[in-house]
Motif scaffolding. Sequence first.
Motif, PDB file in Angstrom:
ATOM      1  N   SER A  92       0.604  -1.283   0.004  1.00  0.00           N
ATOM      2  CA  SER A  92      -0.048   0.159   0.065  1.00  0.00           C
ATOM      3  C   SER A  92       0.823   1.218   0.099  1.00  0.00           C
ATOM      4  O   SER A  92       0.416   2.243  -0.566  1.00  0.00           O
ATOM      5  N   ARG A  93       2.209   1.304   0.585  1.00  0.00           N
ATOM      6  CA  ARG A  93       2.685   2.453   0.646  1.00  0.00           C
ATOM      7  C   ARG A  93       3.434   2.786  -0.813  1.00  0.00           C
ATOM      8  O   ARG A  93       3.495   3.906  -1.025  1.00  0.00           O
ATOM      9  N   HIS A  94       3.572   1.819  -1.487  1.00  0.00           N
ATOM     10  CA  HIS A  94       4.118   1.876  -3.107  1.00  0.00           C
ATOM     11  C   HIS A  94       2.905   2.623  -3.807  1.00  0.00           C
ATOM     12  O   HIS A  94       3.290   3.478  -4.520  1.00  0.00           O
ATOM     13  N   LEU A  95       1.523   2.157  -3.628  1.00  0.00           N
ATOM     14  CA  LEU A  95       0.372   2.645  -4.174  1.00  0.00           C
ATOM     15  C   LEU A  95       0.071   4.149  -3.712  1.00  0.00           C
ATOM     16  O   LEU A  95      -0.245   4.860  -4.451  1.00  0.00           O
ATOM     17  N   GLN A  96       0.453   4.275  -2.577  1.00  0.00           N
ATOM     18  CA  GLN A  96       0.214   5.837  -1.894  1.00  0.00           C
ATOM     19  C   GLN A  96       1.175   6.718  -2.660  1.00  0.00           C
ATOM     20  O   GLN A  96       0.904   7.749  -2.955  1.00  0.00           O
ATOM     21  N   TRP A  97       2.395   6.140  -2.851  1.00  0.00           N
ATOM     22  CA  TRP A  97       3.296   7.101  -3.663  1.00  0.00           C
ATOM     23  C   TRP A  97       3.171   7.448  -5.028  1.00  0.00           C
ATOM     24  O   TRP A  97       3.254   8.491  -5.335  1.00  0.00           O
ATOM     25  N   LEU A  98       2.713   6.215  -5.494  1.00  0.00           N
ATOM     26  CA  LEU A  98       2.029   6.542  -6.890  1.00  0.00           C
ATOM     27  C   LEU A  98       1.107   7.468  -7.219  1.00  0.00           C
ATOM     28  O   LEU A  98       0.922   8.320  -7.995  1.00  0.00           O
ATOM     29  N   SER A  99       0.044   7.366  -6.134  1.00  0.00           N
ATOM     30  CA  SER A  99      -1.304   8.209  -6.126  1.00  0.00           C
ATOM     31  C   SER A  99      -1.090   9.715  -5.805  1.00  0.00           C
ATOM     32  O   SER A  99      -1.533  10.621  -6.280  1.00  0.00           O
ATOM     33  N   ARG A 100       0.526   9.973  -5.278  1.00  0.00           N
ATOM     34  CA  ARG A 100       0.793  11.300  -5.164  1.00  0.00           C
ATOM     35  C   ARG A 100       1.541  12.063  -6.447  1.00  0.00           C
ATOM     36  O   ARG A 100       1.611  13.175  -6.414  1.00  0.00           O
ATOM     37  N   LEU A 101       1.890  11.255  -7.574  1.00  0.00           N
ATOM     38  CA  LEU A 101       2.586  11.718  -8.556  1.00  0.00           C
ATOM     39  C   LEU A 101       1.744  12.488  -9.574  1.00  0.00           C
ATOM     40  O   LEU A 101       0.377  12.094  -9.639  1.00  0.00           O
ATOM     41  N   LEU A 102       2.231  13.590  -9.987  1.00  0.00           N
ATOM     42  CA  LEU A 102       1.451  14.399 -11.033  1.00  0.00           C
ATOM     43  C   LEU A 102       1.687  13.827 -12.350  1.00  0.00           C
ATOM     44  O   LEU A 102       2.797  13.371 -12.615  1.00  0.00           O
TER      45      LEU A 102
END
Length: 249
Positions: A92-102
């Motif tokens: 989930s931490r990897h997907l959270q990081w992805l979700s922050r990308l513009l």
Amino acid sequence: MRFAAIADIHGNHAALKAVLDDVTSLGIRNVVNLGDCFSGPLEAGKTADLLLLLDPEGTATVRGNHDRYLLEAPGAAKLGPWEGDALAQLASRHLQWLSRLLPSRVYRDEVFLCHATPQADEVYWLEKVSEDGHVGLRPLEEIEAMAAGVSQGLILCGHSHVPRIVQLSDGRLIVNPGSVGCPAYDDDHPVFHRIENGHTLASYAVLEKVGTVWSVQLRNIPYDHMSMSRLAAKRGKDDWALALATGRV
Ligand SMILES: [Fe+2]
């Protein structure tokens, strides 16, 4: 100002590690990442751990179309062949990081970053696919039209996996550093076509501004590509296995 640009890693941890070692050997500390980080049948989880160390806040990374597909995924069973193996390895931490990308951003006021074009994440900016599937250099006026509104003198994009430098008539440069982890593939969109770099090396770019002008070095780094080819074959992805072994599909 001197930094490295990486793109289209596609979960190839061995290629990413080789590129980052090369970056370090050049004394370069700053790296921007143009997206498509994890999708593919390789080592998405290890790749994610490395990328989160490199850019913990996601401030020098933009989101690729395959990164978006991972976030939009309704469930692994419905995923396409590029996302299923990757999603199974991501925490989930990897997907959270992805979700922050513009989808695009400006780096240090001077460099425009996007995955494909400023307007879309599934369109080749510097290449054009003809109706019969031939992939060639896009006409300059079409490239320039997509750069409208971008004021930075250096523009970086990925997506096509083809290392390329295009100079606009006003002097601006658009650079695609090529793909770190996937040197060849075929795709049905917009029509069936092949991208084949014809080698197995990991591609990236070094950008340096001297005075007011940018210089570009396209680098291609050997790594243990056969270990990644064997992993793809083990996961039943023969197209990936061939691409990683030969740079062709
Ligand atoms: Fe892409």
